[in-house]
Design an enzyme around this catalytic site. Sequence first.
Site, PDB file in Angstrom:
ATOM      1  N   CYS A  75     -12.660 -14.391 -62.258  1.00 37.88           N
ATOM      2  CA  CYS A  75     -12.930 -15.068 -63.529  1.00 37.88           C
ATOM      3  C   CYS A  75     -14.406 -14.831 -63.856  1.00 37.88           C
ATOM      4  CB  CYS A  75     -12.662 -16.560 -63.357  1.00 37.88           C
ATOM      5  SG  CYS A  75     -13.210 -17.578 -64.733  1.00 37.88           S
ATOM      6  N   CYS A 189     -13.700 -11.141 -69.836  1.00 41.33           N
ATOM      7  CA  CYS A 189     -12.916 -12.297 -69.381  1.00 41.33           C
ATOM      8  C   CYS A 189     -11.685 -11.670 -68.758  1.00 41.33           C
ATOM      9  CB  CYS A 189     -12.527 -13.176 -70.570  1.00 41.33           C
ATOM     10  SG  CYS A 189     -11.267 -14.421 -70.170  1.00 41.33           S
TER      11      CYS A 189
END
Length: 266
Positions: A75, A189
């Site tokens: 992440c 992302c």
Amino acid sequence: MIPSSPVLLFDSGVGGLTVYDALREALPAAPVIYTADYAGIPYGKKTEAEVAARVAGLLGRMAERWQPRLACIACNTASTIALGMVREVLEIPIVGTVPAIKPAAGVTSSGAIALVGTAATIRQPYVDDLESRFASDKRLVRIAAPDLVELAEAKLRGRPVDLAPIKRVADQIAGTPSPGAVDTIVLACTHFPLLTDEFAHVFGSSVTLVDGAQGIARRIAHLVEGQSFAPQAANRFVVTGPVETAAGLEAALAERGFGPVESFNA
Ligand code: DGL
């Protein structure tokens, strides 16, 4: 190293599966536990303090429970905020996923790059540092696209994907000074590479999409090189909170070799 010791992958949701997919190609025998923090999603709309406390706490408890050989924070938001802190508190190797600015700088011909990430990621000093180290002679346009996280979650649940939020990203890029020049987009992302087809549809073939998944998988493979792996029937997909939060993901998880969804009671 105990052969059954897993590689732990961690994200707020399904975004880290982009790293998981690359890892399975690089290292098919590695036992993996993947955790989606559905009790905490979305990270990109949280404060730095909230993300840091949550990620460090959860990773600590998961490491204690499962004794992984390595953990990957799959992440960008969590990595750019908490990587240093997590490395200080855990004794296992920690691999982060940080925006692929360096590879993008090697790809662009025009010298203009768009960095598309969560609101939290694009404001991080970690990103300032990557920019000054690898793209100081480039123009980096930062775009927050938090809606795309939900879009990727919906896509993996088999729901139709609305292109409007991606078109808004294109409009934002077009609205920045000297717009036409952007020829490279960093998908900053881990959820966003799940929308590669939709990005390609909106942006066309003149824009190159760059993400870090393959590089992260190679890094993990390098760090566990020479270690042995016990054969396993299925990898484990774990959610924080109730298993119902993963409803709709059954097909996406089965095709990736996961067993039934489990819940982690932190
Ligand atoms: N997948 C996460 C990332 O790479 C973000 C998702 C979220 O906002 O929770 O930044």
